[in-house]
Write an enzyme that holds these catalytic residues in place. Structure first.
Site, mmCIF file in Angstrom:
data_model
loop_
_atom_site.group_PDB
_atom_site.id
_atom_site.type_symbol
_atom_site.label_atom_id
_atom_site.label_comp_id
_atom_site.label_asym_id
_atom_site.label_seq_id
_atom_site.Cartn_x
_atom_site.Cartn_y
_atom_site.Cartn_z
ATOM 1 N N LYS A 115 34.632 -43.888 -5.345
ATOM 2 C CA LYS A 115 33.961 -44.559 -4.524
ATOM 3 C C LYS A 115 32.487 -44.050 -4.615
ATOM 4 C CE LYS A 115 35.848 -41.350 -1.014
ATOM 5 N NZ LYS A 115 35.628 -41.112 0.430
ATOM 6 N N TYR A 140 4.126 -26.661 -0.910
ATOM 7 C CA TYR A 140 3.913 -27.135 0.675
ATOM 8 C C TYR A 140 4.280 -25.891 1.456
ATOM 9 C CZ TYR A 140 3.016 -32.022 -0.768
ATOM 10 O OH TYR A 140 2.433 -33.024 -1.450
#
Ligand SMILES: Cc1ncc(COP(=O)(O)O)c(C=O)c1O
EC number: 5.1.1.1
Length: 354
Positions: free
Chosen positions: A33, A251
């Site tokens: 899946k 950052y």
């Protein structure tokens, strides 16, 4: 090329062989899946041509496999059942898993080619399934339906990753008691069930993550089970720079160089599915050597401490996970599981099949 996921078909086949060795004589329905746990469902299904069947989430996922020429039986694990789904599934030998009383009502109205269904029992995880002690009643309801046949009974284990789990023992006992006297195949084991719970092997096993070369177990690595990584995720160094002692990187200036040092900027980020929460220290491999992520993960890039591999150059590829660096280890550093790392890779990552 920026980020590249290389899918190794021989590793997939090897891992399926390990399932056969661990659960001899059992049928294997490979869980593919979520696009084969991010590896490409059709690619995985073809590499696992020795599997007896496949388990996917929905009819859409199953139909994509049929369109790709996959012919083995397919079970759909978690889709609500309606009339249109019944007809399409029956036409393509796709076997829905029923797990709710609404499904019984849909099946009662179904007229068309024979539809084979699996019945899911809740043995204690309390997510999907009829109560285990309702199995006999469900069976007698299904017996009255002319267009519906039963393949068998399944349940799912919630804690099989813990080899000492008392809950797993209770689940096995509940499933055993519920299915005594009913007809059809029985299926219990996910990968953890295959690896650690022989009593869960029953008739059909449904491994997923171990086929991709990861260990679901809390106490053992994939290498301990001789599983091989099916995905090698790499990305190139796109720049390198010397950062002075005390200067920040990236950052938020969350990390500062402890000394004058070389840093590599690598072309992969959360826009590719690399986990944004991976902290400084998360391992990567440069020239086969361990190096550490430093600073925050950006959308398009990460920064890597090159002190252990000062000879690394712009253009060469580093390993984010794969041979030599288990996805499980990266997942643990990032506070997640390998399943999520694989499934979250985005369409921006190029794929190569070897
Ligand atoms: C019902 C069911 N069976 C089998 C599996 C395969 O599990 P694993 O990948 O842990 O082997 C899953 C995956 O979540 C599942 O939901």
């Amino acid at each position: 090329m920026r980020a590249l996921a290389t899918i190794d078909r021989s590793a997939l086949a090897h891992n399926l062989e390990r399932v056969h060795e661990l659960a001899p004589g059992r049928e294997v329905y490979a869980a593919i899946k979520a696009d084969g746990y991010g590896h490409g469902a059709a690619t995985v299904a073809r590499a696992l041509h020795d599997a007896d069947g496949f388990a996917v989430s929905s009819l859409d996922e199953a139909m994509q496999l049929r369109w790709s020429g996959i012919t083995q039986p397919i079970m759909t694990l978690s889709q609500p059942l309606d009339a249109a789904a019944c007809a399409l599934a029956a036409e393509h030998d796709i076997r829905p898993v029923i797990f709710d009383r609404t499904h019984l009502a849909v099946l009662a109205d179904y007229v068309g080619p024979e539809l084979s269904v699996w019945i899911k029992l809740d043995s204690g995880m309390h997510r999907l399934g009829f109560a285990a002690d309702e199995a006999a009643e469900i069976e007698s309801q299904l017996q009255t339906l002319r267009h519906v046949s039963r393949v068998g009974w399944l349940t799912h284990l919630g804690c099989a990753d813990d080899p000492a789990s008392a809950m797993t023992k209770r689940q096995l006992a509940a499933f055993e008691a519920g299915t005594t006297g009913v007809d059809g195949q029985r299926s219990i084991a996910n990968s953890a069930g295959v690896l650690a719970w022989p009593a869960a092997h029953a008739d059909v096993v449904r491994p997923g993550i171990m086929l991709y070369g990861s260990s679901p177990m809390t106490d053992a690595t994939a290498a301990d089970y001789d599983l091989r990584p099916a995905m090698h995720l790499t990305a190139p160094i796109i720049s390198r720079r010397r950062v002075a002692a005390g200067e920040p990187i990236g950052y938020g200036a969350t990390w500062c160089a402890p000394e004058d040092m070389e840093v590599g900027v690598v072309g992969i980020g959360y826009g590719d599915g690399y986990p944004r929460h991976a902290p400084s220290g998360t391992p990567v491999l440069v020239r086969g050597e361990r190096a550490a992520l430093v600073g925050r993960v950006s959308m398009d890039m990460i920064t890597v401490d090159l002190r252990a591999v000062p000879e690394a150059v712009v253009g060469e590829r580093v390993t984010l996970w794969g041979p030599g660096l288990a996805a499980d280890e990266v997942a643990e550093a990032a506070g997640t599981i390998a399943y999520e790392l694989f499934c979250r890779l985005t369409g921006r990552v190029s794929v190569e099949i070897v």
